[in-house]
Design an enzyme around this catalytic site. Structure first.
Site, short mmCIF file in Angstrom:
data_model
loop_
_atom_site.label_atom_id
_atom_site.label_comp_id
_atom_site.label_asym_id
_atom_site.label_seq_id
_atom_site.Cartn_x
_atom_site.Cartn_y
_atom_site.Cartn_z
N ARG A 20 0.84 -1.21 0.00
CA ARG A 20 0.00 0.00 0.00
C ARG A 20 0.87 1.25 0.00
NH1 ARG A 20 -2.07 2.30 4.53
NH2 ARG A 20 -2.14 0.34 5.68
N TYR A 78 -15.59 15.55 -17.30
CA TYR A 78 -16.11 14.18 -17.26
C TYR A 78 -17.15 14.13 -16.13
CZ TYR A 78 -16.25 9.34 -15.72
OH TYR A 78 -16.69 8.12 -15.29
N LYS A 118 -7.67 4.45 -19.92
CA LYS A 118 -7.98 4.81 -21.31
C LYS A 118 -6.75 4.62 -22.20
CE LYS A 118 -11.84 6.28 -19.44
NZ LYS A 118 -12.77 5.34 -18.93
#
Ligand code: PLP
Length: 398
Positions: A57, A115, A214
């Protein structure tokens, strides 16, 4: 003499001394934590006196390598020392950055055509926590300056250029200059362009975020994001926020992004060339009312895009004559393009915002942001462009 291990212990422990020659490809470090050779080494690593990993993490070699690669691309050719931090998604990049840099009472100044998920995140999660959102037209630089002068609580100017789905652009140099003048932080979502087509830091932007889901991945097989920013702020604030909020990326998704990155330049050149050819084709069609593509001289922000971008990318939208029904009929006849609500993959993705992504959005608000009933959004892929044009033409003729 060591006692021979029993069956169950042999199952649990890996044989030691099996390290081999250096792997040609990036290994996936699928491990939650890292072993120390001694307690002294553990203490040194925890105290930051020796380089090493502790817990995935906080950091993981697979993820860090990919983050460094993207940070190098985002600052390519610039005299800027930046650091990248991969996180679990594009949304997580935005939320981690806001958690790291803002506090209750601070305000975010942004545009209405972000967005949709980003606007929702600001409004529904951060606004109730006291981080207010101001929506304005970021193309009107004088209006932005007036707001900055009047409101000292604005701490962040957040922009997307080109923006979804009209591909409207904002002037990053002007906005970043104003932010420096009034002491604010600028953040650009560079997902549509990737650093190959646009480097917001070249125009003075402080932080860049991506949904690596993307174009940076390009193959539609992982969800991840990245924050790139000045080394100092990244280490003291952003890394801390990621570690505490637990918004870290996972090594497999980072590894998939790395595979995609290897062909980024080739893909973006092909996306751009195909999109340009399709935009020019669409502009000539009688069934098409208008085409939004930054590369077309007819686009309202073509000159600005020319200044800021090294190519115009794969995203375009166009308005069919005949409204909602014509948009739905067109989508039903499409054969090669994929009907999917994402973008940036190697295959061409097609979306009818009015009936799909924005079906639950108030019509007036949708229209205000250029999402008309007949609007179609294309994320142009890297297929043979003749096949794509054939598909669009047959759907239009039908
Ligand atoms: N930014 C832009 C421009 C996007 O299009 C998206 C998702 O579509 C996001 C951010 C959010 O990315 P993710 O889905 O990886 O969280």
């Amino acid at each position: 003499m060591k006692a021979p291990l029993h069956f169950g212990s042999l199952c649990v422990h890996d044989p030691k001394g099996k390290e081999t020659t250096k792997p040609h490809q990036l290994p996936i470090y699928a491990t939650s934590s890292f072993e120390f050779e001694s307690i002294d080494q553990g203490i040194r690593i925890f105290e930051g006196k020796e380089k090493g990993h502790v817990y995935s993490r906080y950091g993981n070699p697979t993820i860090e390598l990919v983050a460094e690669k993207i940070a190098r691309l985002e600052t390519y050719g610039l005299d800027i020392e930046a650091e990248g931090l991969m996180v679990s998604s594009g949304m997580s990049a935005i939320s981690t950055l806001v958690l790291a840099l803002l506090k209750p009472g601070d305000k975010i100044l942004t545009q209405g055509n972000l967005y949709g998920g980003t606007t929702e995140l600001f409004l529904k999660l951060f606004q109730p926590l006291g981080i207010e959102l101001i929506l304005t037209d970021l193309q009107q630089v004088e209006g932005v300056e007036k707001l900055l002068k009047e409101d000292a609580n604005i701490r962040m100017i957040y922009f997307e250029t080109p923006a979804n789905p009209t591909l409207a652009c904002v002037d990053m140099e002007a906005l970043s200059g104003l932010a420096k003048k009034y002491g604010q932080i600028t953040v650009a979502d560079n997902t549509f362009c990737t650093p190959y087509l646009q480097q917001p830091m070249k125009f003075g932007t402080d932080f860049v975020i991506h949904s690596t889901t993307k174009y940076l991945n390009g193959h539609g097989n992982s969800i991840a994001g990245i924050i790139i920013g000045p080394k100092e702020g990244m280490q003291s604030k952003v890394w801390k926020a990621m570690k505490l909020a637990g918004t870290n990326c996972n090594p497999f998704d980072a590894w998939l992004v790395n595979n995609g990155l290897k062909t980024l330049e080739l893909r973006m050149d092909r996306h751009s060339a195909n999109a340009m050819a399709i935009a020019e084709f669409l502009e000539k069609q009688a069934a098409v009312e208008s085409v939004n593509y930054c590369g077309l001289p007819s686009h309202a922000d073509h000159q600005l895009a020319k200044k800021q971008m090294n190519g115009y990318g794969g995203m375009l939208s166009f308005e069919l004559k005949g409204g909602l029904q014509s948009g739905i009929d067109f989508m039903n006849r499409i054969q090669l393009c994929t009907l999917a609500p994402t973008l940036g993959d190697v295959d061409t993705l097609i979306l009818h915002p009015a009936s799909m992504s924005h079906v639950n959005i108030d019509k007036e608000l949708r229209l205000k942001n250029g999402i008309t009933d007949g609007l179609i959004r294309l994320s142009v892929g890297i297929e043979n462009v003749e096949d794509l044009i054939f598909d669009l033409q047959q759907a239009m003729e039908g």
